[in-house]
Design a protein around this motif. Structure first.
Motif, PDB file in Angstrom:
ATOM      1  N   GLY A   1       7.283   5.513  -0.289  1.00 45.61           N
ATOM      2  CA  GLY A   1       7.566   4.364  -1.148  1.00 45.61           C
ATOM      3  C   GLY A   1       7.729   3.067  -0.369  1.00 45.61           C
ATOM      4  O   GLY A   1       7.284   2.004  -0.817  1.00 45.61           O
ATOM      5  N   ILE A   2       8.351   3.127   0.801  1.00 42.22           N
ATOM      6  CA  ILE A   2       8.594   1.905   1.564  1.00 42.22           C
ATOM      7  C   ILE A   2       7.302   1.390   2.195  1.00 42.22           C
ATOM      8  O   ILE A   2       7.149   0.187   2.426  1.00 42.22           O
ATOM      9  N   ASP A   3       6.340   2.279   2.444  1.00 46.58           N
ATOM     10  CA  ASP A   3       5.014   1.808   2.865  1.00 46.58           C
ATOM     11  C   ASP A   3       4.384   0.965   1.756  1.00 46.58           C
ATOM     12  O   ASP A   3       3.794  -0.092   2.013  1.00 46.58           O
ATOM     13  N   TRP A   4       4.498   1.432   0.510  1.00 46.86           N
ATOM     14  CA  TRP A   4       3.984   0.659  -0.632  1.00 46.86           C
ATOM     15  C   TRP A   4       4.774  -0.636  -0.809  1.00 46.86           C
ATOM     16  O   TRP A   4       4.210  -1.669  -1.186  1.00 46.86           O
ATOM     17  N   ALA A   5       6.085  -0.609  -0.538  1.00 50.34           N
ATOM     18  CA  ALA A   5       6.894  -1.838  -0.634  1.00 50.34           C
ATOM     19  C   ALA A   5       6.418  -2.878   0.380  1.00 50.34           C
ATOM     20  O   ALA A   5       6.374  -4.075   0.085  1.00 50.34           O
ATOM     21  N   GLY A   6       6.062  -2.427   1.575  1.00 53.23           N
ATOM     22  CA  GLY A   6       5.506  -3.345   2.575  1.00 53.23           C
ATOM     23  C   GLY A   6       4.180  -3.924   2.128  1.00 53.23           C
ATOM     24  O   GLY A   6       3.881  -5.101   2.361  1.00 53.23           O
ATOM     25  N   TRP A   7       3.360  -3.091   1.470  1.00 53.10           N
ATOM     26  CA  TRP A   7       2.083  -3.537   0.900  1.00 53.10           C
ATOM     27  C   TRP A   7       2.337  -4.618  -0.146  1.00 53.10           C
ATOM     28  O   TRP A   7       1.620  -5.620  -0.224  1.00 53.10           O
ATOM     29  N   MET A   8       3.377  -4.418  -0.969  1.00 53.43           N
ATOM     30  CA  MET A   8       3.738  -5.398  -1.997  1.00 53.43           C
ATOM     31  C   MET A   8       4.165  -6.718  -1.367  1.00 53.43           C
ATOM     32  O   MET A   8       3.771  -7.803  -1.817  1.00 53.43           O
ATOM     33  N   LEU A   9       4.964  -6.650  -0.292  1.00 57.66           N
ATOM     34  CA  LEU A   9       5.385  -7.870   0.396  1.00 57.66           C
ATOM     35  C   LEU A   9       4.171  -8.654   0.895  1.00 57.66           C
ATOM     36  O   LEU A   9       4.141  -9.888   0.778  1.00 57.66           O
ATOM     37  N   GLU A  10       3.185  -7.958   1.426  1.00 59.59           N
ATOM     38  CA  GLU A  10       2.000  -8.636   1.929  1.00 59.59           C
ATOM     39  C   GLU A  10       1.251  -9.351   0.806  1.00 59.59           C
ATOM     40  O   GLU A  10       0.762 -10.470   0.985  1.00 59.59           O
ATOM     41  N   LYS A  11       1.189  -8.712  -0.361  1.00 58.06           N
ATOM     42  CA  LYS A  11       0.494  -9.338  -1.491  1.00 58.06           C
ATOM     43  C   LYS A  11       1.243 -10.577  -1.966  1.00 58.06           C
ATOM     44  O   LYS A  11       0.642 -11.636  -2.202  1.00 58.06           O
ATOM     45  N   VAL A  12       2.560 -10.469  -2.120  1.00 58.38           N
ATOM     46  CA  VAL A  12       3.359 -11.579  -2.639  1.00 58.38           C
ATOM     47  C   VAL A  12       3.400 -12.749  -1.661  1.00 58.38           C
ATOM     48  O   VAL A  12       3.252 -13.911  -2.053  1.00 58.38           O
ATOM     49  N   SER A  13       3.589 -12.453  -0.385  1.00 58.26           N
ATOM     50  CA  SER A  13       3.795 -13.509   0.609  1.00 58.26           C
ATOM     51  C   SER A  13       2.500 -14.083   1.164  1.00 58.26           C
ATOM     52  O   SER A  13       2.487 -15.204   1.676  1.00 58.26           O
ATOM     53  N   GLY A  14       1.426 -13.291   1.105  1.00 56.95           N
ATOM     54  CA  GLY A  14       0.184 -13.715   1.735  1.00 56.95           C
ATOM     55  C   GLY A  14       0.212 -13.571   3.248  1.00 56.95           C
ATOM     56  O   GLY A  14      -0.681 -14.057   3.951  1.00 56.95           O
ATOM     57  N   MET A  15       1.237 -12.905   3.783  1.00 59.19           N
ATOM     58  CA  MET A  15       1.374 -12.671   5.217  1.00 59.19           C
ATOM     59  C   MET A  15       1.256 -11.175   5.492  1.00 59.19           C
ATOM     60  O   MET A  15       1.591 -10.358   4.634  1.00 59.19           O
ATOM     61  N   SER A  16       0.831 -10.826   6.689  1.00 55.75           N
ATOM     62  CA  SER A  16       0.897  -9.421   7.078  1.00 55.75           C
ATOM     63  C   SER A  16       2.368  -9.061   7.288  1.00 55.75           C
ATOM     64  O   SER A  16       3.203  -9.933   7.584  1.00 55.75           O
ATOM     65  N   LEU A  17       2.694  -7.791   7.149  1.00 56.13           N
ATOM     66  CA  LEU A  17       4.072  -7.357   7.350  1.00 56.13           C
ATOM     67  C   LEU A  17       4.520  -7.646   8.781  1.00 56.13           C
ATOM     68  O   LEU A  17       5.671  -8.023   9.018  1.00 56.13           O
ATOM     69  N   ASP A  18       3.608  -7.490   9.730  1.00 53.03           N
ATOM     70  CA  ASP A  18       3.956  -7.786  11.120  1.00 53.03           C
ATOM     71  C   ASP A  18       4.265  -9.265  11.304  1.00 53.03           C
ATOM     72  O   ASP A  18       5.266  -9.625  11.934  1.00 53.03           O
ATOM     73  N   ASP A  19       3.443 -10.145  10.737  1.00 47.55           N
ATOM     74  CA  ASP A  19       3.699 -11.583  10.845  1.00 47.55           C
ATOM     75  C   ASP A  19       5.026 -11.950  10.179  1.00 47.55           C
ATOM     76  O   ASP A  19       5.780 -12.792  10.686  1.00 47.55           O
ATOM     77  N   TRP A  20       5.314 -11.308   9.035  1.00 46.37           N
ATOM     78  CA  TRP A  20       6.587 -11.573   8.346  1.00 46.37           C
ATOM     79  C   TRP A  20       7.763 -11.230   9.265  1.00 46.37           C
ATOM     80  O   TRP A  20       8.715 -11.996   9.393  1.00 46.37           O
ATOM     81  N   MET A  21       7.689 -10.060   9.905  1.00 41.21           N
ATOM     82  CA  MET A  21       8.796  -9.649  10.769  1.00 41.21           C
ATOM     83  C   MET A  21       8.930 -10.549  11.989  1.00 41.21           C
ATOM     84  O   MET A  21      10.047 -10.825  12.438  1.00 41.21           O
ATOM     85  N   GLN A  22       7.813 -11.016  12.524  1.00 44.72           N
ATOM     86  CA  GLN A  22       7.905 -11.917  13.679  1.00 44.72           C
ATOM     87  C   GLN A  22       8.629 -13.206  13.300  1.00 44.72           C
ATOM     88  O   GLN A  22       9.459 -13.723  14.057  1.00 44.72           O
ATOM     89  N   GLU A  23       8.325 -13.734  12.114  1.00 46.22           N
ATOM     90  CA  GLU A  23       8.924 -14.993  11.665  1.00 46.22           C
ATOM     91  C   GLU A  23      10.355 -14.818  11.176  1.00 46.22           C
ATOM     92  O   GLU A  23      11.214 -15.680  11.425  1.00 46.22           O
ATOM     93  N   ASN A  24      10.610 -13.743  10.466  1.00 49.57           N
ATOM     94  CA  ASN A  24      11.876 -13.613   9.737  1.00 49.57           C
ATOM     95  C   ASN A  24      12.857 -12.622  10.330  1.00 49.57           C
ATOM     96  O   ASN A  24      13.977 -12.484   9.818  1.00 49.57           O
TER      97      ASN A  24
END
Length: 443
Positions: free
Chosen positions: A199-222
């Protein structure tokens, strides 16, 4: 030099006996009286180039990645730039097309496995929507094709139809995307059960769709930048962090895997005490190619000092990562449906599949578990058993398949072995956590 804690002696014996190649430990507490780190053994047992484990060695986190992704999703829910423009919260559906920003059509298309007497792999349509909460708390119905018997059988059947062989438990080693790896039937209607899974893999997929960022880029920034962590200390892509280094140079920074096998003494840790010694396992697949998606439930890498800094930030509630009211979601049970609450406690009665120590919620003991937005949560600690009582109400923790574990004093234990949920390593994790809690847990 005398060991700081007596569990260091126990760990060294386990390394000498070939039970585990190497270990990294970190622990901190709230009042600053504890700031502990320790490394022992080997980061690689490669016969041609054995390397010592250090406190800066980068480890594959496996399911410890889930905490980092859960924090990232909570940051997304916390962000006014997203939350104030469309509905976004724990109970926002991700399978409802009327919520287009969070809609995941591939997840929405998955049926529920519903065996019949004539067809063990029959499915039926889902009737309830999956929410962000369901994904973060393992109550969505999304399971693992290497953990749950019905999905193991379904996966073997499906791959046989395709002329393929089953994937190894290192799930991301053979797939490029979350969709490719986890498009398997659900185990139950969302909210009507609890099953550890993707489920958390899908949650990461959802974050990428909403934010327009890759999950890795999100973690680097945030996460990395907000905590002032070193570049490469938390990442999904070790091979991207040092682009000027050759492949061998990059791998020097990352721990290799070990596995206990019958051996002839070549590339083996330890000299006695056990017939099966830990040997080097070549694991270049863990250095993912740059075009592979970020698997938020299992694909991360980290220096465990950086991971401990994440957990310590949550312990201090310093708001560097999350607002106080949002961070509280990590320390409260988030399962809403009674069926899910019953299912997690039933599942913890047979915790052999869990990395680290899980006290069994026996009848009349009063121990009650839930799942928070970030890990296993103790709702009621119950009565002490023969091991004593060190975990308290509100305890939060979890582990990773390569025999890593984190807990909220905070402490982090890291090994890299392909002996999942190793019964010979579990006592080491338990001893480390117990000793740290007993000495520093109230501070």
């Amino acid at each position: 030099m005398a060991p700081t804690y007596n569990f260091e002696t126990t760990l060294q014996k386990a390394i000498d006996d070939g039970i585990v190649p190497g270990v990294v430990l970190y622990a901190r507490n709230k009042d600053g009286t504890l700031n502990y780190s320790h490394a022992a053994g080997y980061a690689s047992l490669c016969p041609s180039n054995p390397r010592p484990m250090t406190t800066h060695t980068i480890l594959a986190l496996a399911s410890m990645t889930k905490l980092l992704t859960s924090i990232s999703v909570l940051q997304l829910l916390d962000s006014p730039s997203y939350r104030d423009t469309f509905p976004l919260g724990l109970d926002t559906p991700v399978t409802d097309p009327s919520y287009p920003k969070t809609y995941l059509p591939d997840l929405a298309s998955l049926p529920i496995l519903s065996p019949t007497t004539t067809d063990p792999f029959a499915t039926r349509a889902r009737t309830k929507h999956i929410t962000v909460r369901h994904l973060l708390t393992h109550s969505s119905g999304c399971g693992y094709t290497f953990l749950h018997p019905s999905l193991i059988a379904w996966n073997e059947w499906k791959l046989k139809q395709q002329g393929k062989t089953p994937h190894l438990p290192i799930a991301t080693a053979f797939a490029q995307t979350v969709l490719e790896q986890f498009s398997c039937p659900l185990l139950f209607e969302p909210g009507e059960g609890w099953a550890y899974g993707c489920g958390i893999d899908w949650a990461g997929w959802m974050l990428e769709k909403v934010s327009g960022m890759s999950l890795d880029d999100w973690m680097q920034e945030n996460l990395v930048k907000k905590l002032g962590l070193e570049k490469g200390s938390v990442t999904f892509y070790p091979e991207r962090v040092w682009p000027t280094e050759g492949e061998e140079g990059k791998r020097q920074r990352v721990a290799e895997m070990g596995k206990r096998e019958e051996g002839d003494g070549v590339g083996i840790a330890g000299g006695g005490g056990h017939a099966r010694k830990t040997q080097h396992v070549d694991s270049p697949q863990l250095m993912k190619p740059a075009d592979r998606g970020a698997f938020g439930g299992q694909g991360g890498f980290a220096n465990l000092g950086a991971f401990c800094e994440v957990v310590h930030s949550l312990l201090m509630d310093d708001e560097r990562l999350l607002k106080k009211e949002t961070a509280q979601l990590l320390f409260e049970g988030q399962l809403k449906e009674e069926k899910a609450k019953q299912a997690i406690n039933e599942g913890m009665k047979t915790p052999e599949w869990v990395v680290g120590y899980v006290e069994v919620p026996a009848e009349g003991k009063g121990l009650v578990y839930d799942w928070s937005a970030g890990g296993l949560h103790v709702v009621e600690p119950g009565k002490a058993d023969e091991s004593g009582r060190w975990r308290r109400k509100g305890y939060l923790g979890w582990g990773g398949v390569f025999n890593l574990n984190w807990a909220g004093v905070c402490g982090v234990f890291g090994a890299q072995t392909l002996d999942p949920c190793d019964p010979m390593i579990e006592p080491l994790i338990k001893d480390f956590e117990k000793k740290i809690y007993e000495k520093h847990g109230a501070k």
